[in-house]
Design a protein around this motif. Structure first.
Motif, PDB file in Angstrom:
ATOM      1  N   ILE A   1      -0.050  14.248  -7.003  1.00 57.84           N
ATOM      2  CA  ILE A   1      -0.141  15.524  -6.273  1.00 57.84           C
ATOM      3  C   ILE A   1       1.084  16.391  -6.587  1.00 57.84           C
ATOM      4  CG2 ILE A   1      -0.264  16.595  -3.983  1.00 57.84           C
ATOM      5  CD1 ILE A   1      -1.523  13.974  -2.983  1.00 57.84           C
TER       6      ILE A   1
ATOM      7  N   ASN B   1      -4.855   1.703   6.444  1.00 57.10           N
ATOM      8  CA  ASN B   1      -4.691   0.268   6.168  1.00 57.10           C
ATOM      9  C   ASN B   1      -4.389  -0.524   7.427  1.00 57.10           C
ATOM     10  OD1 ASN B   1      -5.024   0.050   3.328  1.00 57.10           O
ATOM     11  ND2 ASN B   1      -3.137   1.206   3.097  1.00 57.10           N
TER      12      ASN B   1
ATOM     13  N   ASN C   1       0.820  -1.210   0.000  1.00 55.54           N
ATOM     14  CA  ASN C   1       0.000   0.000   0.000  1.00 55.54           C
ATOM     15  C   ASN C   1       0.852   1.258   0.000  1.00 55.54           C
ATOM     16  OD1 ASN C   1      -2.860  -0.570  -0.076  1.00 55.54           O
ATOM     17  ND2 ASN C   1      -2.500  -1.747   1.780  1.00 55.54           N
ATOM     18  N   LEU C   2       2.039   1.158   0.584  1.00 56.16           N
ATOM     19  CA  LEU C   2       2.968   2.285   0.524  1.00 56.16           C
ATOM     20  C   LEU C   2       3.314   2.564  -0.938  1.00 56.16           C
ATOM     21  CD1 LEU C   2       4.779   4.246   2.112  1.00 56.16           C
ATOM     22  CD2 LEU C   2       6.478   2.442   2.302  1.00 56.16           C
TER      23      LEU C   2
ATOM     24  N   ILE D   1      -1.617   4.819   4.932  1.00 54.75           N
ATOM     25  CA  ILE D   1      -1.027   3.624   5.542  1.00 54.75           C
ATOM     26  C   ILE D   1      -1.614   3.396   6.945  1.00 54.75           C
ATOM     27  CG2 ILE D   1       1.122   2.467   6.218  1.00 54.75           C
ATOM     28  CD1 ILE D   1       0.921   2.905   3.250  1.00 54.75           C
TER      29      ILE D   1
ATOM     30  N   SER E   1       0.818  10.259  -4.504  1.00 48.83           N
ATOM     31  CA  SER E   1       1.699  11.381  -4.171  1.00 48.83           C
ATOM     32  C   SER E   1       2.354  11.967  -5.413  1.00 48.83           C
ATOM     33  CB  SER E   1       2.789  10.922  -3.196  1.00 48.83           C
ATOM     34  OG  SER E   1       2.226  10.755  -1.925  1.00 48.83           O
TER      35      SER E   1
ATOM     36  N   ALA F   1       0.385   4.220  -2.545  1.00 49.07           N
ATOM     37  CA  ALA F   1       0.208   5.596  -2.055  1.00 49.07           C
ATOM     38  C   ALA F   1       1.191   6.533  -2.758  1.00 49.07           C
ATOM     39  CB  ALA F   1       0.395   5.645  -0.535  1.00 49.07           C
ATOM     40  N   LEU F   2       2.351   6.018  -3.117  1.00 47.95           N
ATOM     41  CA  LEU F   2       3.337   6.856  -3.816  1.00 47.95           C
ATOM     42  C   LEU F   2       2.820   7.307  -5.176  1.00 47.95           C
ATOM     43  CD1 LEU F   2       6.665   4.976  -2.962  1.00 47.95           C
ATOM     44  CD2 LEU F   2       5.712   7.027  -1.884  1.00 47.95           C
TER      45      LEU F   2
ATOM     46  N   ILE G   1       0.018   9.922   2.293  1.00 49.31           N
ATOM     47  CA  ILE G   1       0.666   8.634   2.548  1.00 49.31           C
ATOM     48  C   ILE G   1       0.517   8.253   4.015  1.00 49.31           C
ATOM     49  CG2 ILE G   1       2.863   7.375   2.485  1.00 49.31           C
ATOM     50  CD1 ILE G   1       3.764   9.150   0.231  1.00 49.31           C
TER      51      ILE G   1
ATOM     52  N   VAL H   1       2.050  16.854  -0.601  1.00 48.44           N
ATOM     53  CA  VAL H   1       2.375  15.673  -1.400  1.00 48.44           C
ATOM     54  C   VAL H   1       2.457  14.424  -0.512  1.00 48.44           C
ATOM     55  CG1 VAL H   1       4.183  14.615  -2.830  1.00 48.44           C
ATOM     56  CG2 VAL H   1       3.554  17.025  -3.179  1.00 48.44           C
TER      57      VAL H   1
END
Lengths: 486, 486
Positions: free
Chosen positions: A340, B366, A329-330, B363, A337, A333-334, B359, B355
């Motif tokens: 953005i 999650n 998930n990290l 996380i 990002s 999520a990037l 994240i 940005v």
């Protein structure tokens, strides 16, 4: 058969023949609910657990025994699970003769594994020999390879062969799970023959709900439920009462499929056959209940990335299975990002964008998760197949449109009031787009994983979240820039 | 009993007496799997569905009948579910005599409701009279009040009384779900008396796996499994073979509890008693299988806010149940936005904060969802109780710490490399804080809802998400400002 031995019909009470009673005189039923040890949901009461703990603390083995003795084996298993690790060993030592095979069989896998690892192989072997094959296999398969060999070396030859033949089948298949004790008879018997045989044979399976009729090759040709046998005159042939159309379970069938078969065809037990069609075992519904509950409950855990998700799972295993999904998930999520970051200049100009963008992503994520949960359950229960995929996609599209418009109107008005009308229009549009995309992703991602022969419950979440987050940020920030807002 | 009528033991094949066979000669088992209509997962093949559709399209009723006739009732139910709404009515019309009560009973609730609403009350009443009481109740309870009355008015008095007495119990309780047909006998019988009675009585329950022994007040005093009756000599008294310790189900027990009882005590059937302890019905495991699957699968749907989450749910109902949760989540997302807004100046100064902040929130979300799914399943299966709450909280705290540190190191190094080392430290700290807070929220929120007698699966998600989002934004932006970064 002596006539006078018979029962007059008036002697027998049936459901539709209510009996006159005076309800004031009636005692409470002698059941397992609402007694002094269980609460109203049939859980062991905290005060009861405390009394066990206090007796263990005081090293008073007799007191421990007296407190635990009235419990059903399944409740002793629950009690062991509720205690701390060191208390479990002390309890087991205090109640050795209550630690029956039923208790061992009912224990949570992780707790059983932990308790077995504390024992010598000879002690485990003694327990294994008392268990039915299916329960013995369940106990042994959790041990590591060396311990398995050490225990099997101590088990009697006959039991060892049965256990090894079960272990030859893959985990979670009928061959592993089946009971090797069952009743099978040849085709030429009458009902009377069968009853006489059952009475004379001392060493029958403990549990059987039907008698399998087999041909000379030991292949099932029919099945007789016990209630048909009991309600049929002795002279009738088995082949005249048996049901020829029966559900046969291949020994290689996966437990998930097995559970669905039992549920769909309302089975109580079923014959398990090998690849040449011979009867090799039976599955009974009491074992399948656990499987159905486990498989159906698993989806909630898999969808959330919680792995086995058992509260008794050791910390190291829980960490290992969960951190993998957090890292995945990290990664996703990037992606959000990065999107953005591409709009950094717009956010510097209009900080309201940073304030509002998580809302668009978050609601999209929720809408996607809703659809995904529905799709994953429908796939798991064989309700969503190639035959109706497009109808369901079309339905989900319309639901997403309704949801999208509703939320868009709410957030649009709110944003227009607090910020500017133009920003309200932008966020409303972004919300509609993202909820529709999320709804589609929620159904299509699991369907695609299913077609690729992957478990949709395991992998869908990460992808759906990535899509809903990225699309949320992109639609909102992109529309804001395109409309000249920032 | 004639001696020569008996079976020699050699005639009977038991599991442990394998038969000599030549495997080349063996035919495939006559089962329901891998036939021309089912795929390997026992789903109806798309080509088969297409052939039904084509025949329906061509209005060729005979062809439709021939194609559908070999199916098991449960498969006909599946077929109806897979078809479009207008096709269902046409199929039902083409195969009227195959539309047995078993098909109706196996249908998905929503599909059955839709099909029943298209019929006249007299037609529904005819179907109701063919069904067993429990299935009839299930059909009728889905209709709206007026339709219920119209149908009941057409049903025979005896059936109507049974159905109305079931409807007097709340939905999803044993009283609603139980079967009113069962076999109960008085205490003074012998095994032989019982067998003779069962043979003579023509009008017994279709399905029974045990015979209930009752006292003169019609209260259960013991139970005899059919296999004990079959393996016991005729002269033995029932009171000598029956099991006195039995699980009695109060008629007011909720179906979730009922499912757990069957699973825990490995029941095949159980007596249902009214508040005065009298036997009023039985629950059999084939009905409980559906309940267990439904209750266990429900959590995944409830946690995701998908309501009933059935793919056959009408659009209006799906919209209604899902949009409520989206609106609730909109409310919680606003809390996160308010926190971001408070740090607007910091974001204007350092756009990297905008940005990176999603994240931290994502996380955390999650990690919270993982713990929440585990806790909700454990509560639902009675594994997480007051007796072990603090042990589990302590365990989850340690798992969260391990997860938090792992993710913090990864994101910290990445951020330090792309942005600044100081920002790397800030995001790493924020991540540890948020994952720990999320882990705690994931277990404590469901526990608190449970203590407040709310279903933890229904309401936990919204609160856990709110906590993880808000804490993610607050910890990250707060630490950034406190450290003088922005």
């Amino acid at each position: 058969m002596a006539e006078d031995n018979r029962l007059s019909e008036d002697d027998v009470m049936l459901a539709d023949a209510p009996v006159q009673t005076e309800s004031e005189e009636l005692a409470k039923p002698d059941d397992r609910i609402d007694d002094e040890r269980h609460d109203e949901e049939n859980r062991l009461k905290p005060e009861y657990i405390r009394s066990v703990r206090d007796a263990l603390e005081a090293r008073d083995n007799n007191a421990v025994y007296d407190i635990v003795e009235p419990l059903h084996p399944a409740d002793i298993a629950d009690l062991l699970e509720l205690l701390e690790r060191d208390e479990r060993a002390r309890l087991a030592a205090s109640i050795t003769d209550l630690m029956s095979s039923d208790v061992i069989a009912e224990l949570n896998d992780f707790v059983r594994e932990e308790m077995m690892e504390a024992l010598e192989p000879e002690a485990v072997a003694t327990i294994v020999e008392q268990l039915e094959t299916d329960d013995a296999v369940q106990l042994i398969e959790d041990l590591d390879e060396d311990d398995q060999q050490a225990v099997l070396a101590e088990v009697e030859a006959e039991d060892r062969v049965a256990i090894e033949s079960a272990l030859a089948y893959p985990e979670e298949t009928a061959g592993r799970l089946m009971n090797r004790e069952f009743v099978a008879v040849p085709e030429h018997l009458t009902v009377g023959d069968l009853i006489d045989y059952l009475r004379e044979e001392g060493d029958l399976a403990n549990e059987f709900y039907e008698v399998f009729v087999v041909d000379h090759m030991h292949r099932p040709v029919g099945t007789c439920a016990l209630n048909w046998i009991l309600t049929t005159p002795r002279a009738i042939k088995l082949t005249d009462v048996m049901k020829r159309d029966q559900t046969l379970i291949p020994a290689t069938m996966d437990q998930e499929e097995l559970g669905l078969m039992f549920e769909k065809y309302a089975l109580i037990s079923a014959a398990v056959v090998d690849e040449s069609g011979r009867l090799v075992g039976q599955m009974t519904v009491d074992d399948v209940l656990h499987i159905i509950a486990e498989e159906a409950g698993e989806d909630a855990l898999l969808l959330s990335g919680a792995g086995d998700g058992d509260i008794n799972e050791p910390i190291r295993e829980a960490y290992g299975s969960r951190v993998r999904w957090l890292i995945a998930n990290l990664g996703t999520a990037l992606v959000g990002s990065a999107i953005i970051a591409a709009f950094g200049a717009a956010i510097e100009k209009l900080v309201a964008l940073a304030v509002l963008m998580p809302i668009v992503a978050s609601i999209g994520g929720n809408a996607g998760t809703q659809t995904m949960a529905v799709a994953v359950r429908a796939i798991a229960t064989n309700q969503l197949t190639r035959a109706n995929t497009w109808r369901i996609v079309w339905k989900e599209l319309r639901v997403a449109l309704l949801n999208g418009v509703t939320i868009a109107v709410l957030i649009g008005i709110g944003t227009a009031a607090i910020f500017t009308p133009q920003l309200g229009v932008v966020i409303a549009l972004a919300m509609v787009i993202n909820i529709i995309v999320s709804g589609m992703a929620g159904v299509l991602v699991p369907v695609i994983f299913e077609r690729l022969k992957q478990d949709p419950a395991v992998a869908s979440s990460v992808f759906v979240t990535m899509i809903t987050d990225s699309m949320g940020f992109f639609a909102f920030l992109g529309l804001a820039v395109a409309s000249g807002l920032a």
